[in-house]
Design a protein around this motif. Sequence first.
Motif, short mmCIF file in Angstrom:
data_model
loop_
_atom_site.label_atom_id
_atom_site.label_comp_id
_atom_site.label_asym_id
_atom_site.label_seq_id
_atom_site.Cartn_x
_atom_site.Cartn_y
_atom_site.Cartn_z
N ASN A 1 0.89 -1.16 0.01
CA ASN A 1 -0.05 0.01 0.00
C ASN A 1 0.92 1.41 -0.01
O ASN A 1 0.49 2.31 -0.37
N ALA A 2 1.97 1.18 0.49
CA ALA A 2 3.08 2.20 0.16
C ALA A 2 3.81 2.06 -0.97
O ALA A 2 4.77 1.02 -0.94
N HIS A 3 3.60 2.93 -2.08
CA HIS A 3 4.22 2.54 -3.33
C HIS A 3 4.26 3.97 -4.00
O HIS A 3 3.27 4.81 -3.72
N GLU A 4 5.09 4.06 -5.27
CA GLU A 4 4.74 5.20 -6.14
C GLU A 4 5.01 4.38 -7.62
O GLU A 4 5.96 3.53 -7.82
N LEU A 5 4.11 4.74 -8.37
CA LEU A 5 4.29 4.21 -9.66
C LEU A 5 4.49 5.48 -10.79
O LEU A 5 3.91 6.59 -10.61
N TRP A 6 5.47 4.77 -11.46
CA TRP A 6 6.00 6.21 -12.31
C TRP A 6 5.94 5.22 -13.95
O TRP A 6 6.57 4.19 -14.02
N ILE A 7 5.57 6.02 -14.74
CA ILE A 7 5.54 5.69 -16.00
C ILE A 7 6.25 6.57 -17.12
O ILE A 7 5.85 7.76 -17.16
N ASN A 8 7.22 5.99 -17.72
CA ASN A 8 8.06 7.03 -18.68
C ASN A 8 8.49 8.14 -17.90
O ASN A 8 8.46 9.37 -18.34
N GLY A 9 8.83 8.00 -16.72
CA GLY A 9 9.37 9.30 -16.11
C GLY A 9 8.21 10.22 -15.38
O GLY A 9 8.87 11.03 -14.54
N GLN A 10 7.04 9.75 -15.45
CA GLN A 10 6.16 10.70 -14.67
C GLN A 10 5.37 9.88 -13.70
O GLN A 10 5.18 8.78 -13.90
N HIS A 11 5.12 10.58 -12.52
CA HIS A 11 4.50 10.10 -11.63
C HIS A 11 2.79 10.03 -11.69
O HIS A 11 2.18 10.75 -12.13
N GLN B 1 0.61 2.99 9.03
CA GLN B 1 1.06 1.59 8.93
C GLN B 1 1.39 1.40 7.53
O GLN B 1 0.53 1.48 6.58
N ARG B 2 2.71 1.13 7.31
CA ARG B 2 3.05 0.86 5.87
C ARG B 2 3.26 -0.57 5.50
O ARG B 2 3.74 -1.57 6.53
N GLY B 3 3.40 -0.84 4.07
CA GLY B 3 4.06 -2.09 3.87
C GLY B 3 2.86 -3.39 3.94
O GLY B 3 3.10 -4.36 3.81
N ARG B 4 1.55 -3.02 4.08
CA ARG B 4 0.50 -3.76 3.78
C ARG B 4 0.36 -4.28 2.47
O ARG B 4 -0.10 -3.51 1.58
N MET B 5 0.09 -5.60 2.29
CA MET B 5 -0.04 -6.04 0.65
C MET B 5 -1.69 -6.06 0.54
O MET B 5 -2.31 -6.43 1.34
N GLN B 6 -1.80 -5.59 -0.57
CA GLN B 6 -3.26 -5.40 -1.02
C GLN B 6 -3.09 -5.49 -2.70
O GLN B 6 -2.18 -5.80 -3.40
N THR B 7 -4.44 -6.11 -3.02
CA THR B 7 -4.82 -6.20 -4.36
C THR B 7 -5.18 -4.69 -4.94
O THR B 7 -6.23 -4.02 -4.61
N LEU B 8 -4.59 -4.10 -5.93
CA LEU B 8 -4.73 -2.85 -6.24
C LEU B 8 -5.10 -3.09 -7.92
O LEU B 8 -4.66 -3.72 -8.37
N TRP B 9 -5.85 -2.20 -8.29
CA TRP B 9 -6.04 -1.65 -9.61
C TRP B 9 -5.78 -0.28 -9.87
O TRP B 9 -6.32 0.80 -9.18
N ILE B 10 -5.06 0.19 -10.92
CA ILE B 10 -4.35 1.45 -11.08
C ILE B 10 -4.86 1.80 -12.41
O ILE B 10 -4.35 1.14 -13.44
N GLY B 11 -5.62 2.86 -12.68
CA GLY B 11 -5.76 3.14 -14.05
C GLY B 11 -4.71 3.98 -14.60
O GLY B 11 -3.95 4.70 -13.92
N ILE B 12 -4.40 3.74 -16.23
CA ILE B 12 -3.40 4.55 -16.72
C ILE B 12 -3.82 5.19 -17.69
O ILE B 12 -4.53 4.80 -18.79
N PRO B 13 -3.74 6.71 -18.01
CA PRO B 13 -4.24 7.47 -18.96
C PRO B 13 -3.55 7.07 -20.16
O PRO B 13 -2.23 7.15 -20.13
#
Length: 768
Positions: free
Chosen positions: A84-94, A106-118
């Motif tokens: 749950n504590a993460h950063e996603l970068w695509i082609n150098g863009q946050h 509380q950091r580091g909890r594992m989760q199932t995540l869905w992230i939309g990408i423009p």
Amino acid sequence: MRAWLLALLMFLALPASAQHEAVTRLTRAEFATSIDGPWQTVALPDSWSKRGLASGSRGVYRFEFELQARPQLPWALWAARLSNAHELWINGQHLSGDLGKDALQQRGRMQTLWIGIPPVMLKPGVNTLELRVDNGPRAGLSVLNLGPADELAGEFERAEMLWADLPRWLNIGGASLSAFMLLIWWRRRSEVAIGCVGALWLLSSLRNYSYFTHNPLNSHVFVDWLYFSSFAVSTLLLGELAMALADRRLIWWRRMLYATAIGLPVLGVMLMPWGLLQWMRGWAFPLMLLVSLPALSLVLRHGRDKGWQQYRAFAVGLALTLAAGVHDYLYHQGHTSVMDRYWMPLFMPVVLCLFGWALITRMINAMAEVQNLNTELELRVAQRTRALELANAAKTRFLSSASHDLRQPVVAIGLSVGLLREQIEAPPQRRMLDQVIEAVGALERLLIGLLDLSRLDAGTTRTSVQPLRLQVLFDAIAVHEAEPARSRGLRLRFRPTSLAVLSDPVLLEQILRNLVSNALRYTRRGGVLVVARKRQGGVLLQVWDSGVGIAQADQAAIFEEFVQVDNPARQRRHDGGMGLGLAIVRRSVNLLGHRLSLASKPGRGSCFSLWLPCAGHVEQPVVEVQPLPLSLVGMRVLLAEDDDAVRATLKARLQAWGATVLAHGSGHSLLAALPGDPENAALYADLLISDQRLPDIPGVTLVQSVRKRCGALPALLITGDTAPEQLALLQASGVPVLHKPFRAEALMAALERLLVAQSSDLNQPILP
């Protein structure tokens, strides 16, 4: 039903049968512990514990993928395991996430995540995707699914249905069942096992439901403390359940359970401000598992002793719970694969279903056993009732025979002593005879009371409800009770009344006579007042006295047989009380359907109130009063009595009153002595007195035979029988009856009433 459910679960668990070409599964990545490297190639899913990396640190995953053209539709990325504590970068863009120091408590909890990408963030050619993660103990990353959002949605939703929605609904259903079990325990507190399972199920359902919700509050340290505290309380409930099942109370273990359930959450609150809750959980969970181990041992030993049929489900459920607890501790500490899951949220619904099913089965079996016991109890009650009926009938027969045999000598003694007293004038001897007469009178009253109770208990007393003027009843009782009242120095008053009631004249007179006699017996000074008032469509008949009164605790007991509140030693009283009068009153009132109440204060007196139905206005009959004969001088009396002593004393008593007595020991002897000529037979006797139980023929039959030959001859039956059938026969015959034992005064009164009635009542049919 179970087959369909199993097929559905297998279908949900199957992987996707086909994958769209545009969907990319990223199974390899470049990994480094920092952005500056060094980099190494790793396969996904990646578990840091397997690679010997330290958990609770940061890492960077870098992926490259190639596109022929920029997508026109939205893309998405979903990961089965991502911190749950993460950063996603695509082609150098946050794109998403924040690894700021205070971003999460509380950091580091594992989760199932869905992230939309423009689509704008993607480009033709090679694209770079970088994941910077801050891991807790369960460090690592799952395979990443990348592609058009529409293409990924189906697979993601199916995974969510299997691993999130299904557990949520299972726990919601479990919470509903737990509420039902808690309701059973609330209504029946002795069902401790059902209450423990219900509370454990409810607590587990709430905790497990929250596991599968994507709520930011789940990352709050206070929520983590609540999870931890719920496990401590679950340990206590599990122990209480085991002790309830085994029906054993281990004091030392119970103290450990309560110390764990209370002490660990309190200690956790104290350590939260320093961020030591996770450190505490590392050693607290093994402690809770150790404290829970006696539960399995207790159930296993009890199941071995009592049989596994009932306790197999509990043993299996406890074993699964402990196994899931060990696995979840290892998973929480990062010692298993990153793709692993907590077993407890998945196992607990199954385990608690086993517990619930076993308890419900036990309850159903118990209900069936109770039903069988009720059936057996009803059978036993029916048998006992039949036995009691037979015993009561035997008691009635015994009382009838015994009382008849007792009455015969009592009659002879009473009449003989009365005759003797009339012949002795010396004061000392008269005083001794008075004492004998008093003792004989007490015995007579006791036998008469037993006779009345026997008739009422036997159910042979037939009621004849009719309009009755109370004043007639008052006058009759006043004549008999006035002298006893004067002898005690008391005032007996009957307030004149014109009211009439619906009741049985004989039974009502007996009720009122007993109430007045009882009031006089327990009154030392003052007097007794009898009044009748019209109340609420009925008549309230009351007997007031200024006697000793009755305590509230004794007011119910005085209506029982042989109860004398002020005479527990049952010493013979000078007033002749035997403790039967109020018992007869209660039975007579119940037989008539009237209502009797009592108000009393010790030292102030008592008031017995009898509610009677009102009969309206009843005309007072005009009765021509005829003078009663003072003697039987000149009368010829036929006497049939088989007992020699009673026959001799009766003959002497009647002769003393001036009668000529023709005594016989049997009915046939009397009939043989009658003249054969009808004219002479009609003048042969003026009165017939016969015992009912003659050795050859019943007294009723003798009266019928004598009247056939002598005409309408006045007759009086005397009897000591209390058998129900005999009492019913005598009542139906219409012949006046005098019950043994009786005094000379009672015999004279019966003869006077018989002679005044004349022949109008003698022509009624007689039953043989």
